[in-house]
Scaffold this motif. Structure first.
Motif, PDB file in Angstrom:
ATOM      1  N   ASN A  96     -18.079  79.865 -76.735  1.00 30.00           N
ATOM      2  CA  ASN A  96     -16.901  80.522 -76.913  1.00 30.00           C
ATOM      3  C   ASN A  96     -16.185  80.261 -78.205  1.00 30.00           C
ATOM      4  O   ASN A  96     -15.268  80.839 -79.241  1.00 30.00           O
ATOM      5  N   LYS A  97     -16.063  78.720 -78.515  1.00 25.84           N
ATOM      6  CA  LYS A  97     -15.516  78.206 -79.847  1.00 25.84           C
ATOM      7  C   LYS A  97     -16.346  78.813 -81.042  1.00 25.84           C
ATOM      8  O   LYS A  97     -15.763  78.732 -81.829  1.00 25.84           O
ATOM      9  N   LEU A  98     -17.686  78.704 -80.640  1.00 25.08           N
ATOM     10  CA  LEU A  98     -18.539  79.219 -81.848  1.00 25.08           C
ATOM     11  C   LEU A  98     -18.166  80.500 -82.277  1.00 25.08           C
ATOM     12  O   LEU A  98     -17.965  80.940 -83.532  1.00 25.08           O
ATOM     13  N   LYS A  99     -18.142  81.531 -81.241  1.00 21.45           N
ATOM     14  CA  LYS A  99     -17.670  82.890 -81.643  1.00 21.45           C
ATOM     15  C   LYS A  99     -16.402  82.986 -82.162  1.00 21.45           C
ATOM     16  O   LYS A  99     -15.806  83.672 -83.070  1.00 21.45           O
ATOM     17  N   ALA A 100     -15.301  82.001 -81.781  1.00 20.13           N
ATOM     18  CA  ALA A 100     -14.003  82.365 -82.347  1.00 20.13           C
ATOM     19  C   ALA A 100     -14.035  81.688 -83.970  1.00 20.13           C
ATOM     20  O   ALA A 100     -13.441  82.153 -84.642  1.00 20.13           O
ATOM     21  N   LYS A 101     -14.840  80.526 -83.922  1.00 20.03           N
ATOM     22  CA  LYS A 101     -15.010  80.060 -85.427  1.00 20.03           C
ATOM     23  C   LYS A 101     -15.492  81.152 -86.295  1.00 20.03           C
ATOM     24  O   LYS A 101     -15.130  81.245 -87.688  1.00 20.03           O
ATOM     25  N   PHE A 102     -16.700  81.968 -85.894  1.00 23.14           N
ATOM     26  CA  PHE A 102     -17.068  82.994 -87.045  1.00 23.14           C
ATOM     27  C   PHE A 102     -16.602  84.241 -86.105  1.00 23.14           C
ATOM     28  O   PHE A 102     -17.543  85.073 -85.966  1.00 23.14           O
ATOM     29  N   GLY A 103     -15.591  84.473 -86.170  1.00 21.88           N
ATOM     30  CA  GLY A 103     -14.804  85.677 -85.714  1.00 21.88           C
ATOM     31  C   GLY A 103     -15.181  87.201 -85.969  1.00 21.88           C
ATOM     32  O   GLY A 103     -15.288  88.079 -85.403  1.00 21.88           O
ATOM     33  N   ASN A 104     -15.449  87.248 -87.286  1.00 27.91           N
ATOM     34  CA  ASN A 104     -16.115  88.475 -88.008  1.00 27.91           C
ATOM     35  C   ASN A 104     -17.458  88.651 -87.720  1.00 27.91           C
ATOM     36  O   ASN A 104     -17.978  89.576 -88.398  1.00 27.91           O
ATOM     37  N   MET A 105     -18.082  87.740 -86.862  1.00 24.44           N
ATOM     38  CA  MET A 105     -19.575  87.942 -86.831  1.00 24.44           C
ATOM     39  C   MET A 105     -19.619  88.511 -85.128  1.00 24.44           C
ATOM     40  O   MET A 105     -18.819  88.064 -84.404  1.00 24.44           O
ATOM     41  N   ASP A 106     -20.552  89.261 -84.940  1.00 21.08           N
ATOM     42  CA  ASP A 106     -20.977  89.742 -83.769  1.00 21.08           C
ATOM     43  C   ASP A 106     -22.286  89.018 -83.048  1.00 21.08           C
ATOM     44  O   ASP A 106     -23.376  89.279 -83.254  1.00 21.08           O
ATOM     45  N   PHE A 107     -21.856  88.060 -82.278  1.00 23.81           N
ATOM     46  CA  PHE A 107     -23.105  87.052 -81.605  1.00 23.81           C
ATOM     47  C   PHE A 107     -23.583  87.901 -80.217  1.00 23.81           C
ATOM     48  O   PHE A 107     -22.757  88.502 -79.614  1.00 23.81           O
ATOM     49  N   ILE A 108     -24.897  87.784 -80.337  1.00 19.53           N
ATOM     50  CA  ILE A 108     -25.508  88.553 -79.077  1.00 19.53           C
ATOM     51  C   ILE A 108     -26.568  87.116 -78.553  1.00 19.53           C
ATOM     52  O   ILE A 108     -27.145  86.535 -79.348  1.00 19.53           O
ATOM     53  N   LEU A 109     -26.117  86.926 -77.389  1.00 25.31           N
ATOM     54  CA  LEU A 109     -26.725  85.783 -76.678  1.00 25.31           C
ATOM     55  C   LEU A 109     -28.076  86.114 -75.992  1.00 25.31           C
ATOM     56  O   LEU A 109     -28.206  87.049 -75.353  1.00 25.31           O
ATOM     57  N   VAL A 110     -29.263  85.450 -76.139  1.00 29.48           N
ATOM     58  CA  VAL A 110     -30.588  85.964 -76.041  1.00 29.48           C
ATOM     59  C   VAL A 110     -31.009  84.815 -74.881  1.00 29.48           C
ATOM     60  O   VAL A 110     -30.834  83.627 -75.195  1.00 29.48           O
ATOM     61  N   SER A 111     -31.654  85.217 -73.821  1.00 34.65           N
ATOM     62  CA  SER A 111     -32.470  84.222 -72.749  1.00 34.65           C
ATOM     63  C   SER A 111     -33.479  83.842 -73.380  1.00 34.65           C
ATOM     64  O   SER A 111     -34.170  84.598 -74.134  1.00 34.65           O
ATOM     65  N   LYS A 112     -34.195  82.745 -72.825  1.00 37.62           N
ATOM     66  CA  LYS A 112     -35.397  82.060 -73.247  1.00 37.62           C
ATOM     67  C   LYS A 112     -36.523  83.100 -73.307  1.00 37.62           C
ATOM     68  O   LYS A 112     -37.351  83.087 -74.000  1.00 37.62           O
ATOM     69  N   ASP A 113     -36.556  83.744 -71.970  1.00 36.43           N
ATOM     70  CA  ASP A 113     -37.727  84.503 -71.651  1.00 36.43           C
ATOM     71  C   ASP A 113     -37.884  86.012 -72.770  1.00 36.43           C
ATOM     72  O   ASP A 113     -38.840  86.446 -72.884  1.00 36.43           O
ATOM     73  N   MET A 114     -36.700  86.321 -73.427  1.00 32.66           N
ATOM     74  CA  MET A 114     -36.483  87.333 -74.156  1.00 32.66           C
ATOM     75  C   MET A 114     -36.696  87.025 -75.723  1.00 32.66           C
ATOM     76  O   MET A 114     -36.446  88.042 -76.560  1.00 32.66           O
ATOM     77  N   LYS A 115     -36.524  85.796 -75.951  1.00 32.02           N
ATOM     78  CA  LYS A 115     -36.335  85.386 -77.391  1.00 32.02           C
ATOM     79  C   LYS A 115     -37.425  86.076 -78.147  1.00 32.02           C
ATOM     80  O   LYS A 115     -36.922  86.485 -79.334  1.00 32.02           O
ATOM     81  N   SER A 116     -38.676  85.879 -77.854  1.00 34.19           N
ATOM     82  CA  SER A 116     -40.017  86.518 -79.003  1.00 34.19           C
ATOM     83  C   SER A 116     -39.710  87.987 -79.141  1.00 34.19           C
ATOM     84  O   SER A 116     -39.865  88.565 -79.906  1.00 34.19           O
ATOM     85  N   GLN A 117     -39.174  88.720 -77.889  1.00 38.54           N
ATOM     86  CA  GLN A 117     -39.287  90.216 -77.672  1.00 38.54           C
ATOM     87  C   GLN A 117     -38.153  90.564 -78.665  1.00 38.54           C
ATOM     88  O   GLN A 117     -38.199  91.452 -79.427  1.00 38.54           O
ATOM     89  N   VAL A 118     -36.976  89.942 -78.536  1.00 38.61           N
ATOM     90  CA  VAL A 118     -35.861  90.236 -79.186  1.00 38.61           C
ATOM     91  C   VAL A 118     -36.034  89.948 -80.955  1.00 38.61           C
ATOM     92  O   VAL A 118     -35.609  90.620 -81.735  1.00 38.61           O
ATOM     93  N   GLN A 119     -36.530  88.816 -81.144  1.00 37.61           N
ATOM     94  CA  GLN A 119     -36.981  88.507 -82.695  1.00 37.61           C
ATOM     95  C   GLN A 119     -37.928  89.499 -83.217  1.00 37.61           C
ATOM     96  O   GLN A 119     -37.600  89.812 -84.359  1.00 37.61           O
ATOM     97  N   ALA A 120     -38.995  90.252 -82.350  1.00 35.65           N
ATOM     98  CA  ALA A 120     -39.636  90.952 -82.958  1.00 35.65           C
ATOM     99  C   ALA A 120     -38.872  92.448 -83.247  1.00 35.65           C
ATOM    100  O   ALA A 120     -39.465  93.291 -84.148  1.00 35.65           O
ATOM    101  N   ASN A 121     -37.824  92.831 -82.534  1.00 33.02           N
ATOM    102  CA  ASN A 121     -37.250  93.803 -82.745  1.00 33.02           C
ATOM    103  C   ASN A 121     -35.576  93.772 -82.945  1.00 33.02           C
ATOM    104  O   ASN A 121     -34.752  94.414 -82.419  1.00 33.02           O
ATOM    105  N   ALA A 122     -35.324  92.642 -83.793  1.00 31.12           N
ATOM    106  CA  ALA A 122     -34.267  92.246 -83.773  1.00 31.12           C
ATOM    107  C   ALA A 122     -33.223  93.409 -84.521  1.00 31.12           C
ATOM    108  O   ALA A 122     -31.957  93.283 -84.116  1.00 31.12           O
ATOM    109  N   ALA A 123     -33.656  94.046 -85.107  1.00 29.43           N
ATOM    110  CA  ALA A 123     -32.982  95.212 -85.916  1.00 29.43           C
ATOM    111  C   ALA A 123     -32.223  96.468 -85.151  1.00 29.43           C
ATOM    112  O   ALA A 123     -31.566  97.220 -85.306  1.00 29.43           O
ATOM    113  N   ALA A 124     -32.712  96.206 -83.717  1.00 30.28           N
ATOM    114  CA  ALA A 124     -32.348  97.309 -82.610  1.00 30.28           C
ATOM    115  C   ALA A 124     -31.150  97.105 -82.167  1.00 30.28           C
ATOM    116  O   ALA A 124     -30.206  97.730 -81.503  1.00 30.28           O
ATOM    117  N   TYR A 125     -30.362  95.776 -82.443  1.00 28.07           N
ATOM    118  CA  TYR A 125     -29.237  95.221 -81.935  1.00 28.07           C
ATOM    119  C   TYR A 125     -28.274  95.104 -82.889  1.00 28.07           C
ATOM    120  O   TYR A 125     -28.113  94.995 -83.981  1.00 28.07           O
TER     121      TYR A 125
END
Length: 205
Positions: free
Chosen positions: A23-52
């Motif tokens: 929460n502090k990290l998101k507040a520090k970089f408030g103009n950025m849109d953080f998306i938190l990814v679970s460990k098991d979804m990491k490689s899948q999200v990395q391969a399709n990063a631009a969909a988010y």
């Protein structure tokens, strides 16, 4: 969206310390849109990063393991916050360049791998869609087949297609997006109605 975390992908459960830090990290970089990814979804999200994400805010894809470590390891935290801060400045500078390239940018942002290497991404509207729209408009004007063209245009509108562009640096990403936009504009033949109303972007001027 998960309560206390914001946007998440996968099943994420942070420790109390990590949740507080996130929460502090998101507040520090408030103009950025953080998306938190679970460990098991990491490689899948990395391969399709631009969909988010979206075109108005810079997206940061970050996995729960990194957040847990950043919450407890000060040197690790400084390293990754430094990467995000540096990328934030680059993304902000690049936003206008991406927009003025003429490409229809759906989203843009960054992700960082386990070795601290940042990858930048953008999603732009696929050229094929624009070409199909031109053909549909020309067919309507030339052949006066209003109903058929109307159906065609509706189908095209419902089937938006995007191309994902990734790069190892923001400069490279801007170059790739600009090149794609220029090639896209070269392939498009303007209809008479478009010539009369003018264009939103001018690549040659």
């Amino acid at each position: 969206t998960k309560n206390g975390y914001g946007t998440v992908i996968g099943d994420v459960e942070l420790s109390d310390k990590a949740k507080d830090y996130y929460n502090k990290l998101k507040a520090k970089f408030g103009n950025m849109d953080f998306i938190l990814v679970s460990k098991d979804m990491k490689s899948q999200v990395q391969a399709n990063a631009a969909a988010y994400g979206n075109a108005s805010k810079q997206v940061v894809l970050i996995d729960d393991e990194k957040i847990e470590k950043m919450a407890t390891d000060e040197s690790f935290r400084r390293k990754y916050e430094g990467i995000i801060a540096m990328s934030q400045a680059k993304l902000q500078e690049a936003k206008n360049s991406l927009t003025s390239s003429g490409a229809s940018v759906n989203n843009f942002g960054m992700s960082v791998d386990a070795n601290g290497k940042a990858t930048f991404f953008a999603t732009v509207e696929k050229a094929a869609k624009k070409i199909a729209e031109k053909k549909a408009a020309e067919k309507k004007a030339d052949e006066k087949r209003a109903e058929e063209s109307k159906n065609e245009e509706t189908t095209i509108a419902d089937e938006k297609e995007y191309v994902q562009i990734t790069a190892g640096s923001m400069e490279e990403l801007i170059d790739k997006v600009s090149s794609y936009a220029y090639e896209n504009s070269e392939r498009n033949v303007l209809t008479e109605s478009e010539k009369s109303v003018g264009q939103k972007f001018d690549f040659r001027g």
